[in-house]
Design an enzyme around this catalytic site. Sequence first.
Site, PDB file in Angstrom:
ATOM      1  N   ASP A  76      46.374  33.176  35.670  1.00  0.00           N
ATOM      2  CA  ASP A  76      47.225  32.036  35.308  1.00  0.00           C
ATOM      3  C   ASP A  76      48.395  32.595  34.503  1.00  0.00           C
ATOM      4  O   ASP A  76      48.390  33.759  34.089  1.00  0.00           O
ATOM      5  CB  ASP A  76      46.395  31.028  34.481  1.00  0.00           C
ATOM      6  N   CYS A 111      46.139  28.933  39.674  1.00  0.00           N
ATOM      7  CA  CYS A 111      46.302  27.472  39.702  1.00  0.00           C
ATOM      8  C   CYS A 111      47.758  27.051  39.924  1.00  0.00           C
ATOM      9  O   CYS A 111      48.015  25.947  40.387  1.00  0.00           O
ATOM     10  CB  CYS A 111      45.771  26.871  38.409  1.00  0.00           C
ATOM     11  N   HIS A 155      41.080  22.363  31.752  1.00  0.00           N
ATOM     12  CA  HIS A 155      41.684  21.862  33.001  1.00  0.00           C
ATOM     13  C   HIS A 155      40.543  21.721  34.017  1.00  0.00           C
ATOM     14  O   HIS A 155      40.469  22.460  35.010  1.00  0.00           O
ATOM     15  CB  HIS A 155      42.764  22.827  33.486  1.00  0.00           C
ATOM     16  N   ARG A 173      42.799  20.486  45.943  1.00  0.00           N
ATOM     17  CA  ARG A 173      42.748  19.579  44.776  1.00  0.00           C
ATOM     18  C   ARG A 173      42.560  18.140  45.243  1.00  0.00           C
ATOM     19  O   ARG A 173      41.849  17.358  44.630  1.00  0.00           O
ATOM     20  CB  ARG A 173      44.045  19.691  43.953  1.00  0.00           C
ATOM     21  N   ARG A 189      47.226  13.585  31.498  1.00  0.00           N
ATOM     22  CA  ARG A 189      47.564  14.980  31.151  1.00  0.00           C
ATOM     23  C   ARG A 189      48.170  14.909  29.759  1.00  0.00           C
ATOM     24  O   ARG A 189      49.201  14.258  29.557  1.00  0.00           O
ATOM     25  CB  ARG A 189      48.562  15.576  32.143  1.00  0.00           C
ATOM     26  N   GLN A 232      41.003  21.149  37.940  1.00  0.00           N
ATOM     27  CA  GLN A 232      41.498  22.367  38.598  1.00  0.00           C
ATOM     28  C   GLN A 232      40.334  23.306  38.908  1.00  0.00           C
ATOM     29  O   GLN A 232      40.191  23.784  40.039  1.00  0.00           O
ATOM     30  CB  GLN A 232      42.501  23.074  37.646  1.00  0.00           C
TER      31      GLN A 232
HETATM   32  N1  NVA Z   1      47.581  27.214  31.564  1.00  0.00           N
HETATM   33  C1  NVA Z   1      48.636  26.462  32.185  1.00  0.00           C
HETATM   34  C2  NVA Z   1      48.110  25.700  33.346  1.00  0.00           C
HETATM   35  C3  NVA Z   1      49.132  24.944  34.144  1.00  0.00           C
HETATM   36  C4  NVA Z   1      48.554  24.204  35.284  1.00  0.00           C
HETATM   37  C5  NVA Z   1      49.276  25.529  31.175  1.00  0.00           C
HETATM   38  O1  NVA Z   1      48.551  24.874  30.423  1.00  0.00           O
HETATM   39  O2  NVA Z   1      50.490  25.466  31.129  1.00  0.00           O
HETATM   40  N1   CP Z   2      47.817  23.618  38.661  1.00  0.00           N
HETATM   41  C1   CP Z   2      48.360  22.508  38.158  1.00  0.00           C
HETATM   42  O1   CP Z   2      47.694  21.716  37.445  1.00  0.00           O
HETATM   43  O2   CP Z   2      49.653  22.329  38.495  1.00  0.00           O
HETATM   44  P1   CP Z   2      50.644  21.256  37.882  1.00  0.00           P
HETATM   45  O3   CP Z   2      50.878  21.645  36.450  1.00  0.00           O
HETATM   46  O4   CP Z   2      51.891  21.374  38.720  1.00  0.00           O
HETATM   47  O5   CP Z   2      50.032  19.904  37.984  1.00  0.00           O
END
Ligand code: NVA
Ligand code: CP
Length: 306
Positions: A227, A267, A135, A293, A108, A138
């Site tokens: 989201d 998500c 992502h 997931r 990540r 997801q």
């Molecule tokens: N769009 C959000 C997704 C978190 C899972 C972010 O990047 O923070």
């Molecule tokens: N939806 C998702 O990726 O959650 P986290 O940021 O908690 O991993």
Amino acid sequence: MKHFINLRDIPSKDLKKILKDAKIRKKARQKLSNLEVDRDVPLKGKLLIQMFEKSSLRTRLSFYLSIKQLGGSTLTLRPDELHLSKGGESIEDTAKILSNFGNAFMLRTDDDKKLLEFKRHLSVPVINGLSPSSHPSQILSDIFTVEEIKKKPISKLNITWIGDSNNVLNSLIEASVKFSFKLKIGCPKSYRPNKDIMRYIKYTKNKILIFNDPKKAANGADVIFSDKVISMNDKGDKIKKLINFKKFKINKKLLGYAKKNCIFLHCLPRGTEVDEKVFASNQSKVWEQASNRVHVQKSILLYCFW
Ligand code: NVA
Ligand code: CP
């Protein structure tokens, strides 16, 4: 060996195969508890190394269970404890070590370029666990959830996204090309998808409609996705953005424009974009969505070892 970085780079038939495998595996382990291993133990002895440059709850836990249920193990690295971020060790050298000690690397990251650089230097698969621009694990999992709940291929459903044009939406757009589904996006004019994504939409001649009116986007939807308005990588004026998104809040009234049996997906984590009454309603399937997931990521891991 295969990498899992962006949906747009993976053939549709492979993505569909991943979902088919996830369905079979999920069904086969209905009576097993979380840490019990699938009967065929397909990734026995394999180590998944994970690293999170940003916060995570679901991705961290679900990848942990995914590799465990396949018979392997996982190690989570903190970037601030590695020479990579502290002492300036190169990605190339880091990748060599990761490839010697591990069998796959899930990252990540706060920078898309790092995924590509790791890909270049790793001799094991790299999996994108969220980047500023996508992502994919997801969204692939969300397609599984939609098809599981609706009992139909997603290509036969009207999919709507109401919210920011962010990493999760980018992957949903790529998925709409790969799985041939109609997608309506509802967002304020100044928060439309970026040029690269608009070019991709145009190039793939995909059926994506973008509305500045959330009611038009919600109209006739089978599924509404959303989201957080403010993502982890957001650097702009957050207060202004939240004000601009006020009329895009998903409440019962807006859901009223969708089909009666429309489901709501998110998500997570959530912000103020969804009303509590919608979030806690029977139409909201966010907890099933998060649980799936594990199942889909298992099949992503297996795909990487094909
Ligand atoms: N769009 C959000 C997704 C978190 C899972 C972010 O990047 O923070
Ligand atoms: N939806 C998702 O990726 O959650 P986290 O940021 O908690 O991993």
